[in-house]
Enzyme design. Structure first.
Site, mmCIF file in Angstrom:
data_model
loop_
_atom_site.group_PDB
_atom_site.id
_atom_site.type_symbol
_atom_site.label_atom_id
_atom_site.label_comp_id
_atom_site.label_asym_id
_atom_site.label_seq_id
_atom_site.Cartn_x
_atom_site.Cartn_y
_atom_site.Cartn_z
ATOM 1 N N LYS A 92 -3.550 -4.707 -29.791
ATOM 2 C CA LYS A 92 -3.177 -3.332 -29.455
ATOM 3 C C LYS A 92 -4.412 -2.436 -29.438
ATOM 4 O O LYS A 92 -4.635 -1.685 -28.483
ATOM 5 C CB LYS A 92 -2.166 -2.839 -30.499
ATOM 6 C CG LYS A 92 -1.421 -1.615 -30.075
ATOM 7 C CD LYS A 92 -0.365 -1.244 -31.126
ATOM 8 C CE LYS A 92 0.798 -2.222 -31.125
ATOM 9 N NZ LYS A 92 1.553 -2.223 -32.363
ATOM 10 N N ARG A 145 0.363 2.040 -36.695
ATOM 11 C CA ARG A 145 0.966 0.780 -36.226
ATOM 12 C C ARG A 145 0.041 -0.391 -36.519
ATOM 13 O O ARG A 145 -1.183 -0.260 -36.457
ATOM 14 C CB ARG A 145 1.229 0.858 -34.716
ATOM 15 C CG ARG A 145 1.988 2.107 -34.333
ATOM 16 C CD ARG A 145 2.031 2.301 -32.835
ATOM 17 N NE ARG A 145 3.070 1.488 -32.227
ATOM 18 C CZ ARG A 145 3.276 1.423 -30.917
ATOM 19 N NH1 ARG A 145 2.509 2.092 -30.080
ATOM 20 N NH2 ARG A 145 4.235 0.665 -30.433
ATOM 21 N N GLY A 180 7.863 -7.928 -34.789
ATOM 22 C CA GLY A 180 8.810 -7.901 -35.892
ATOM 23 C C GLY A 180 8.164 -8.071 -37.246
ATOM 24 O O GLY A 180 8.808 -7.933 -38.279
ATOM 25 N N MET A 233 5.846 -6.194 -38.602
ATOM 26 C CA MET A 233 5.649 -4.905 -39.264
ATOM 27 C C MET A 233 6.079 -3.837 -38.292
ATOM 28 O O MET A 233 5.720 -3.870 -37.125
ATOM 29 C CB MET A 233 4.165 -4.801 -39.598
ATOM 30 C CG MET A 233 3.611 -3.413 -39.701
ATOM 31 S SD MET A 233 3.763 -2.786 -41.361
ATOM 32 C CE MET A 233 3.503 -1.050 -41.064
ATOM 33 N N ARG A 283 -0.062 -5.029 -22.880
ATOM 34 C CA ARG A 283 -0.426 -6.403 -23.260
ATOM 35 C C ARG A 283 0.118 -7.341 -22.196
ATOM 36 O O ARG A 283 1.005 -6.964 -21.421
ATOM 37 C CB ARG A 283 0.155 -6.766 -24.624
ATOM 38 C CG ARG A 283 1.658 -6.674 -24.662
ATOM 39 C CD ARG A 283 2.208 -6.986 -26.042
ATOM 40 N NE ARG A 283 3.601 -6.581 -26.114
ATOM 41 C CZ ARG A 283 4.281 -6.430 -27.229
ATOM 42 N NH1 ARG A 283 3.717 -6.648 -28.380
ATOM 43 N NH2 ARG A 283 5.540 -6.082 -27.204
ATOM 44 N N HIS A 318 15.611 -43.384 -32.859
ATOM 45 C CA HIS A 318 16.074 -44.128 -31.693
ATOM 46 C C HIS A 318 16.779 -43.207 -30.710
ATOM 47 O O HIS A 318 16.496 -43.194 -29.510
ATOM 48 C CB HIS A 318 17.017 -45.247 -32.155
ATOM 49 C CG HIS A 318 17.562 -46.051 -31.011
ATOM 50 N ND1 HIS A 318 18.748 -45.740 -30.400
ATOM 51 C CD2 HIS A 318 17.054 -47.100 -30.351
ATOM 52 C CE1 HIS A 318 18.956 -46.592 -29.420
ATOM 53 N NE2 HIS A 318 17.935 -47.442 -29.375
ATOM 54 N N SER A 373 -2.954 -50.146 -24.862
ATOM 55 C CA SER A 373 -2.090 -48.983 -24.742
ATOM 56 C C SER A 373 -1.757 -48.538 -26.163
ATOM 57 O O SER A 373 -1.236 -49.332 -26.957
ATOM 58 C CB SER A 373 -0.821 -49.354 -23.971
ATOM 59 O OG SER A 373 0.010 -48.220 -23.892
ATOM 60 N N CYS A 394 1.152 -44.797 -24.759
ATOM 61 C CA CYS A 394 2.552 -44.852 -24.350
ATOM 62 C C CYS A 394 3.499 -44.411 -25.461
ATOM 63 O O CYS A 394 4.704 -44.455 -25.307
ATOM 64 C CB CYS A 394 2.913 -46.243 -23.835
ATOM 65 S SG CYS A 394 2.792 -47.507 -25.114
#
Ligand code: PEP
Ligand code: MG
Length: 887
Positions: free
Chosen positions: A28, A98, A107, A109, A354, A470, A779, A846
């Site tokens: 900010k 702020r 959220g 502050m 922002r 699984h 692999s 993999c």
């Protein structure tokens, strides 16, 4: 001494590079300075750097001595610029205080507005503004916010008092309250505060200011801020900045307003201004939902059929100015902006800008559009889309506007949403699905013998199991939505019921699962279909141009292979052949093979399986049309294939002619205490070579057949699982080579093929140099490698891993995102030793990590040749691989 207090607005210099560094002044603060320096109307103020927050927290709540004088000086800059005095009873300067960290933490502050008001200054404000009602409204807002944010009093007490005041007057909206009404409420608010605090509400503006600064600093270390940071991978050592800024008032009558706007539509990405505003209001009114905000633009208002005027219509001048600012800011930041503004008596002020948050769909559209507009280049566009967000686009998703009756929440194991009737076993799932019903398979946990039911189901819910259980792995592979580890779910097989908390559901009742967030919902929820056209294709094309690693898929059915190719897979990185053994028409031959007494018995059963396996491979090779296919020989412990209940034993006795007693005895002989570390992987091939022989034969015969019929020669890569020693691979490789020769001789075709191994055991990684003498490729089977390195069972980890992550022991679930520090070392070491001994060894991954962007970045760094992911993760992997290459 370096600067830690930076002024902005008015004649402030804005020339200090540190002021525009987010790590110093927060998002900010940096953007306020930036906006002021390009001449945009920003109320003057100052930012206290994040370092001061860290120092304050480190030193147990003490400020640096000089900070007091630095802040006094900065405050004088604000006073000079607006021509008012802080605490001046005749013409008071009011400020907002702020928080603002480098990475936004919404959220964490809240904001304190109108600071500087007290019983004296409120009168001065009334006089200079000529609006008594406005002054007292501002004062009551200040007490309400300060009491909540700084003094930690229950905001419900104040809301209640306001509600009662309105009710007594018969008012509906806050705007109906008169100056006298607000005055009375202020008195009431003050007495509530005094009662709660045991002392009067602070009247000294200086004390108010320091209280607010302390509150912002302290807010960095609150539990909720820590949790937020943990969940969002934000480091704890950044601290927050504090922004103190002269107030501008959106609540000064009907020529004043406040609003929030986006330069493009954050949910569709459309290049159209989007936002909400309120006349005669202050910022929190828009967010808090006390009054319903109005549309920003006329087009939106008309589309929504709303009658309250848009800002475009009601305040054309201020709106015109705002639109000019939108374009300027987008060009400046080359990204969509999320802006807070206030109009005070017709004049526009900017309070924040922002980069705006956006949906996946919007992110794609904006990235592609901005390249078209010449705002950014392709590389920037690629890096701007979060690969994981693509998931939202590839599966049908729940309509965000549809209501949800959430029963419980488990792990988001496989994305997408599914509604269907509850079924409690795989056979029922198949039966009901065959008669055309949509079913959700609900199990305590799934095992390989549930495959047919999982396939038949539209979604899978399990009470146990983590992200690589699984159920999770198979569901992701099949593209079935899955919620796993929903521990509140308990199943009664006798009653055919399901209990979730205090709700009881019967088999056949409809539920919906959301594999994107783990929700289990009662009844059906409407879904929306994925859209893969246009922007998606364009971005993928750019990603392919910029990535180095190839992207393959983990797939074993023709349907999955087709899907993966549509998503851009360049080969198969893992075909798990055991999944093919569970088909209803094969399982009895498989069981016959396992339960046979000797090799002759096993071979008889394998002869039945050979043509079936060959058929599978023909389909795969045809679908993959000359792309490399890594086919893994049988891996899981044999007992997974054993018959379970009485009926299954009876059926098997009937087909094989072997007595039930004998079958049971043989089954119990095969029982293992720790099957994951037992008779599985290449150990099966070593002890029962005829199994691998049959599989190798099926692979090569299929490959030769497809080479003859299709003209595109398949490239089989035969992969041996769970190897720990060179000798294992030497023996099995000789077997594969022998079978290949036999098949080639018989068919008169010779094909190029590779034989290689998985690296799934720490010993294999350590001995990679030696093993590479026998392996043409490695692999990395990072599911097992994680399990064996950490000594954590991948099937049971769900029960405690969440807590491990919450307590910061693991940054993320190591079965989801590779433990780069630990397991990663083994991968690096094996890659290095493998390459040293065989320069052209092919390296891939993999395990499930092949579809996780952070792990993919690690694979790029390690120089792997390819990554392999389940079909739906292929686009994610393509984009993540491109980002990894570009970064
Ligand atoms: C692995 O272990 O990473 C792997 C891919 O094999 P599976 O998940 O089948 O054990
Ligand atoms: Mg494995």
């Amino acid at each position: 001494m370096i600067d830690t207090v930076f002024t902005f607005g008015g004649d402030a210099p804005h020339s200090n590079a540190r002021q525009k560094d987010k790590t110093v002044t927060g998002g900010k603060g940096a953007n306020l300075a930036e906006m002021a320096s390009i001449g945009l109307p920003v109320p003057p103020g100052f930012t206290i750097a994040t370092e001061e927050c860290l120092k304050y927290l480190r030193e147990g709540g003490d400020f640096r001595t000089d900070l007091v004088s630095d802040i006094e000086e900065a405050l004088r800059h604000v006073e000079r610029t607006v021509g008012k005095g802080f605490g001046d009873a005749n013409d008071p300067l009011l400020v907002s205080v702020r928080s603002g960290a480098a990475i936004s933490m919404p959220g964490m502050m809240d904001t304190v507005l109108n600071l500087g008001l007290n019983d004296e200054t409120v009168k001065g404000l009334a006089k200079v503004s000529g609006d008594e009602r406005f002054a007292w409204d501002s004062y009551r807002r200040f007490i309400q916010m300060y009491a909540d944010v700084v003094l930690g009093l229950d905001h419900g007490l104040f809301e209640e008092a306001l509600e009662i005041a309105k009710e007594d007057n018969g008012f509906y909206a806050d705007t109906e309250m008169s100056a006298e009404d607000w005055k009375r409420l202020v008195a009431e608010f003050k007495s509530i505060a005094e009662q709660e605090l045991g002392e009067p509400f602070p009247q000294d503006p200086q004390a108010q200011l320091w209280g607010a600064i302390r509150a912002v600093f302290d807010s960095w270390d609150t539990e909720r801020a820590k949790v937020y940071r943990r969940l969002n991978d934000i480091p704890h050592d950044m601290g927050t900045a504090v922004n103190v800024q002269a107030m501008v008032f959106g609540n000064m009558g009907d020529t004043s307003a406040t609003g929030v706007a986006f330069t493009r539509d954050p949910s569709t990405g459309e290049k159209a201004y989007y936002g909400e505003w309120l006349v005669n209001a202050q910022g929190e009114d828009v967010v808090a939902g006390i009054r319903t905000p109005q549309y920003l633009t006329k087009a939106r208002r008309e589309a929504a059929g709303a009658d309250k005027p848009s800002m475009e219509e009601a305040m054309p001048d201020a709106y015109g100015e705002l639109a000019r600012v939108f374009d300027l800011l987008e060009r400046h930041y080359t990204d969509m902006q999320d802006i807070e503004f206030t109009v005070q008596q017709g004049k526009l002020w900017l309070l924040q800008t922002r980069n705006g948050k956006r949906t996946a769909k919007a992110a794609l559209k904006m990235a592609v559009d901005m390249v078209g507009e010449g705002l950014i280049d392709e590389k920037t566009a690629i890096c701007r889309v979060d690969p994981m967000a693509l998931d939202q686009l590839l599966h049908p998703t729940l309509d965000p506007d549809a209501p949800r009756d959430v029963l419980t929440t488990g792990l988001p194991a496989s994305p997408g949403a599914a509604s269907g009737k509850i079924v409690l076993d795989a056979d029922t799932a198949e039966l009901w699905a065959n008669r055309g019903e949509k079913v959700v398979l609900v199990r305590i946990e799934t095992s390989p013998e549930d495959i047919h039911g999982m396939h038949a189901a539209t979604g899978i819910l399990t009470a146990r199991g983590g992200m690589t259980s699984h159920a999770a792995v198979v569901a992701r592979g099949m593209g079935r939505p899955c919620v796993s580890g929903a521990s509140q779910v308990s199943i009664s097989r006798e009653d055919r019921t399901l209990t979730i908390g205090d709700r009881e559901l019967k088999e056949g009742d409809v539920i919906t699962i959301d594999g994107g967030n783990g929700q289990v919902i009662a009844g059906e929820v409407a879904t929306i279909e994925p859209e893969l056209a246009g922007d998606f294709g364009t971005l993928m094309e750019w990603a392919d141009k910029h990535r180095r690693m190839a992207v393959r898929t983990n797939a074993e059915t023709e349907a999955d292979c087709k899907m993966a190719r549509q998503f851009g897979a360049e080969g198969i990185g893992l075909c798990r052949t055991e999944h093919m053994f569970f088909d209803a028409d094969r399982i009895s031959a498989v069981r016959q093979m396992i339960l046979a007494d000797d090799e002759t018995g096993r071979r008889a059963a394998l002869d039945k399986l050979l043509p079936e396996q060959r058929k599978d491979f023909v389909a795969i090779f045809e679908t993959m049309a000359g792309l490399p296919c890594t086919i893994r020989l049988l891996d899981p412990p044999l007992h997974e294939f054993l018959p379970h209940g009485d009926t299954e034993f009876e059926e098997l006795a009937e087909t094989t002619g072997v007595s039930i007693d004998k079958l049971r005895r043989r089954a119990s002989e095969l029982h293992e205490f720790n099957p994951m570390l037992g008779h599985r992987g290449c150990r099966l091939g070593i002890t029962y070579p005829e199994i691998y022989e049959m599989q190798a034969r099926a692979i090569f015969e299929a490959a030769c057949e497809v080479a003859k019929t299709s003209g595109e020669a398949p490239v089989p890569e035969v992969m041996i699982p769970l190897v720990a020693t060179r000798r294992e691979l030497e023996l099995l490789r000789a077997l594969v080579d022998r079978v290949a020769r036999e098949v080639f001789d018989a068919s008169g075709t010779t094909l190029t093929y590779l034989v290689g191994t998985m690296i799934e055991l720490p010993r294999a990684a350590l001995m990679a140099g030696e093993i590479a003498e026998e392996a043409e490729f490695f692999s990395f089977g990072t599911n097992d490698l994680t399990q064996t390195t950490l000594g954590v069972s991948r099937d049971d980890a769900g029960r405690f891993l969440t807590e491990y992550v919450d307590k910061g022991i693991f940054a993320r679930d190591p079965f989801v995102s590779l433990d780069v520090d630990g397991v990663g070392q083994l991968v690096e070491l094996a890659a290095e030793r493998g390459r040293k001994s065989r320069g052209d060894i092919k390296l891939g991954i993999c395990g499930e990590h092949g579809g996780d962007p952070a792990s993919i970045a690690f694979c790029e760094k390690t120089g792997l040749d390819y990554i392999s992911a389940s079909p739906y993760r292929v686009p994610i992997a393509r984009l993540a691989a491109a980002q990894a290459a570009l970064r």
